[in-house]
Motif scaffolding. Structure first.
Motif, PDB file in Angstrom:
ATOM      1  N   VAL A   7      -0.581 -14.265  -7.164  1.00  0.00           N
ATOM      2  CA  VAL A   7      -1.830 -13.408  -6.819  1.00  0.00           C
ATOM      3  C   VAL A   7      -2.070 -13.428  -5.515  1.00  0.00           C
ATOM      4  N   ALA A  11      -5.868 -11.083  -7.677  1.00  0.00           N
ATOM      5  CA  ALA A  11      -6.140 -12.566  -7.670  1.00  0.00           C
ATOM      6  C   ALA A  11      -7.741 -12.398  -8.516  1.00  0.00           C
ATOM      7  N   LEU A  19      -4.446 -12.990 -16.143  1.00  0.00           N
ATOM      8  CA  LEU A  19      -3.519 -13.594 -15.547  1.00  0.00           C
ATOM      9  C   LEU A  19      -2.977 -14.731 -16.290  1.00  0.00           C
ATOM     10  N   THR A  40      -1.016  -9.180 -10.589  1.00  0.00           N
ATOM     11  CA  THR A  40      -0.642  -9.599  -9.201  1.00  0.00           C
ATOM     12  C   THR A  40      -2.182  -9.344  -8.354  1.00  0.00           C
TER      13      THR A  40
END
Length: 346
Positions: free
Chosen positions: A218, A267, A97, A265
């Motif tokens: 996320v 988490a 991310l 996307t």
């Protein structure tokens, strides 16, 4: 030969119960370190840069050592150990991310925030074991910050504060316009301290904006996602306010961190961790604004910091209410509520 009086003094001192300040700072440090362990485990798994990886491992080692020491202190005092954050709050296998450069800048900026907090903790710690813990921690954190700074310089991503002319003589303020000269098209030049705080607050908001962009990307819970989006909006507004003040004085503003958030996307962190991290940064931001307001001598800047502080204080309240709603807010140690005890015993 050991002095028995010194031994007796040391034993007596260590039998003194923790003060509210000591307990509060140890509790907060435990929470922050347990969060850092989760974040650094994820960063370690996604980082590809061999210069940055040792910084992540260093940060992880510091946090794990802190947890051990604080647990020992609390256990001896029969004080409840915080839950904090555990492996349940991190998915180390989540896709990337954040970029490696983001990780590097994040470590450097978080150590700056940590050093300020630890400095206060040292100042209010009376017990030798607690004071020694925070003194050693300050040394470790400052060394890690220095390593991160050097890596940032070597990679060309360290953003230096603006430069100003070196004064060749001492001047004294001879008119009130120094404080109030902020009306009309021409404002008096910013002082070095005012420039410093504008720079710091742009950088802190840039990090917060980038984090909340990633968190919103996320997060699955719609109300928490909206909270992060609102935080991103506020950070962007504050960045623009501070940057325009610098550019109006023909000074450069620091760059944004937006490009370092990638398109995953999935988490890597729990909602609890992301919310706590956000509220921690809000608290740091309020502290930064308060310091800036207290040291800036141009009254328009003082008023700006006061107004923006009120805005993020309301945002912090929204965050606390949201965490309570989702049962994500762990309660810190607090004083006895004697009136409640009286009512309970009726």
């Amino acid at each position: 030969m050991a002095n028995p009086n010194n031994d007796e003094k040391e034993m007596t001192e260590h039998n003194i119960p923790l003060t509210a300040s000591e307990m509060g700072f140890l509790w907060t440090q435990y929470m922050n370190d347990s969060l850092a362990i989760c974040v650094m485990k994820y960063f370690k798994n996604i980082c590809e840069d061999k210069e940055i990886l040792p910084l992540i491992e260093n940060s992880l080692s510091i946090a794990e050592n802190d947890i051990t020491i604080i647990t020992e202190i609390f256990s001896k005092e029969d004080c409840a150990i915080p839950v904090g954050f555990t492996d349940k709050d991190v998915n180390v296998n989540a896709p990337r991310l954040f970029s490696d450069v983001f990780i590097l800048m994040y470590i450097q900026k978080l150590e700056i925030i940590a050093m300020a907090s630890i400095g206060i903790a040292i100042g209010v710690s009376a017990r030798s074991d607690v004071s020694e813990f925070f003194r050693n921690l300050l040394i470790s954190v400052s060394k890690l910050h220095d390593k991160a700074r050097k890596v940032m310089l070597s990679k060309g991503v360290y953003v230096r504060p603006p430069q100003i002319p070196i004064p060749n003589k001492v001047d004294y303020v001879d008119k009130q316009g120094f404080l109030f000269d902020f009306l009309g098209s021409h404002k008096r030049a910013l002082t070095a301290i005012e420039i410093t705080h504008l720079y710091i607050n742009i950088q802190t908001n840039a990090m917060g904006k980038a984090l909340m962009t990633g968190f919103a990307q996320v997060c699955k819970a719609e109300d928490i996602k909206q909270f992060f989006m609102e935080g991103k909006k506020i950070s962007n507004k504050h960045i623009n306010k501070f940057s325009s003040t610098l550019t109006a004085g023909d000074l450069p503003a620091p760059m944004s961190w937006d490009a370092h958030i990638l398109d995953s996307t999935v988490a890597p962190f729990s909602d609890k961790l992301m919310m706590f991290h956000t509220t921690t940064l809000i608290a740091a931001g309020i502290g930064n604004y308060g310091t800036a307001a207290g040291t800036c001598e141009r009254m328009d800047l003082n008023a700006l910091y006061t107004r923006l502080s009120a805005e993020i204080a309301l945002y912090a309240e929204d965050g606390a209410n949201l965490m309570i709603k989702h049962a994500l807010l762990e309660e810190p140690p607090k004083a006895a509520d004697h009136q409640a005890l009286v009512n309970k015993n009726k």
